[in-house]
Design a protein around this motif. Sequence first.
Motif, PDB file in Angstrom:
ATOM      1  N   LYS A  71       3.733   8.609 -10.739  1.00 48.49           N
ATOM      2  CA  LYS A  71       3.052   8.603 -12.031  1.00 48.49           C
ATOM      3  C   LYS A  71       2.318   9.921 -12.264  1.00 48.49           C
ATOM      4  N   GLY A  72       1.719  10.447 -11.192  1.00 52.66           N
ATOM      5  CA  GLY A  72       1.043  11.730 -11.316  1.00 52.66           C
ATOM      6  C   GLY A  72       2.006  12.848 -11.667  1.00 52.66           C
ATOM      7  N   GLU A  73       3.177  12.844 -11.005  1.00 51.33           N
ATOM      8  CA  GLU A  73       4.185  13.868 -11.300  1.00 51.33           C
ATOM      9  C   GLU A  73       4.699  13.712 -12.731  1.00 51.33           C
ATOM     10  N   ARG A  74       4.908  12.440 -13.143  1.00 48.83           N
ATOM     11  CA  ARG A  74       5.396  12.198 -14.502  1.00 48.83           C
ATOM     12  C   ARG A  74       4.383  12.679 -15.538  1.00 48.83           C
ATOM     13  N   LYS A  75       3.093  12.401 -15.270  1.00 46.26           N
ATOM     14  CA  LYS A  75       2.051  12.828 -16.202  1.00 46.26           C
ATOM     15  C   LYS A  75       2.006  14.343 -16.302  1.00 46.26           C
ATOM     16  N   GLN A  76       2.135  15.025 -15.168  1.00 50.21           N
ATOM     17  CA  GLN A  76       2.119  16.480 -15.179  1.00 50.21           C
ATOM     18  C   GLN A  76       3.308  17.031 -15.955  1.00 50.21           C
ATOM     19  N   GLU A 112       0.835  -1.209   0.000  1.00 49.08           N
ATOM     20  CA  GLU A 112       0.000   0.000   0.000  1.00 49.08           C
ATOM     21  C   GLU A 112       0.862   1.248   0.000  1.00 49.08           C
ATOM     22  N   GLU A 113       1.945   1.207   0.784  1.00 54.55           N
ATOM     23  CA  GLU A 113       2.857   2.355   0.827  1.00 54.55           C
ATOM     24  C   GLU A 113       3.558   2.548  -0.521  1.00 54.55           C
ATOM     25  N   GLU A 114       4.003   1.420  -1.127  1.00 56.10           N
ATOM     26  CA  GLU A 114       4.664   1.505  -2.430  1.00 56.10           C
ATOM     27  C   GLU A 114       3.688   1.994  -3.499  1.00 56.10           C
ATOM     28  N   GLN A 115       2.426   1.526  -3.433  1.00 56.31           N
ATOM     29  CA  GLN A 115       1.419   1.950  -4.400  1.00 56.31           C
ATOM     30  C   GLN A 115       1.192   3.443  -4.311  1.00 56.31           C
ATOM     31  N   SER A 116       1.193   3.940  -3.089  1.00 58.11           N
ATOM     32  CA  SER A 116       1.027   5.377  -2.894  1.00 58.11           C
ATOM     33  C   SER A 116       2.184   6.145  -3.518  1.00 58.11           C
ATOM     34  N   ILE A 117       3.397   5.621  -3.333  1.00 55.04           N
ATOM     35  CA  ILE A 117       4.580   6.285  -3.905  1.00 55.04           C
ATOM     36  C   ILE A 117       4.542   6.230  -5.420  1.00 55.04           C
ATOM     37  N   VAL A 118       4.184   5.029  -5.968  1.00 58.00           N
ATOM     38  CA  VAL A 118       4.126   4.869  -7.423  1.00 58.00           C
ATOM     39  C   VAL A 118       3.060   5.783  -8.025  1.00 58.00           C
TER      40      VAL A 118
END
Length: 254
Positions: free
Chosen positions: A74-79, A64-70
């Motif tokens: 991904k959000g930062e990469r998309k932006q 869950e912690e890793e999913q949050s980081i990923v």
Amino acid sequence: MGRKGKKSKKQLEDELNKAADEQKRHEEKERLQKLEEETVKKQAARLAEELDSKKKVLEAERLEEEQSIVSRMKGERKQNLEYEQSKLQDRLNWQKFVSCTSRPNVAFESEITTYMTSVREERADKMEDALRKCHESEDIIGDLMELLCKAKEEGDVARQEWCMKYVQEIRKLEIDQIDEATGYLLQYIEKQDANTQSQVYLAWGQQNDDIKVGFWGHLQSKGFRAKLIEFPRVAIGMEMPKSIALQSMGHRIG
């Protein structure tokens, strides 16, 4: 030696009772030992299950912690990607503006359809003009393919189908342009330079071009011999049977 006396009835009963008691103690000892072993096994299984459950909880928390980081990455990469694409699109729009090009912005369907309508209305009698239009259309298809890749990345199926729809329509438009130029060429084929065998060889484009065309025509219905027809300039060729060659004055390949 004196004779050993016979055991009395009471002695025999005592011995039997003693043997029975001994048998009971032995059976009870085995029962208790078995019960102890089963208890130990159950305790070990319970501890192992508790340990496994604890590991699963810890693993779930880690995932869950890793999913949050990923998800955050991904959000930062998309932006960042959207920002870079926006800057690139701004540069393309500026270049389009200063060059006064008619190349449409493929993000807008109205610009694509307007471009296609203008191409249909503009006659392409010369093959050079038709190929120029085809190269322009391929640039637009390149823009559509970039849009298609972005739609695939975002999982936008409807947008993917939309892109492929216009890729296919623009490719058909390219073929129509070349067909129109070929038809005009055949109308005035007698004006083209022919070799000593009354054959016309024409080629447009270069070997490494994405779109290139070769034309061969035999101006007489007699004297034709099937052979390999080559166009070194555009690196294409064909071997045409007589039955096909004599159906028309000219044949185009590309």
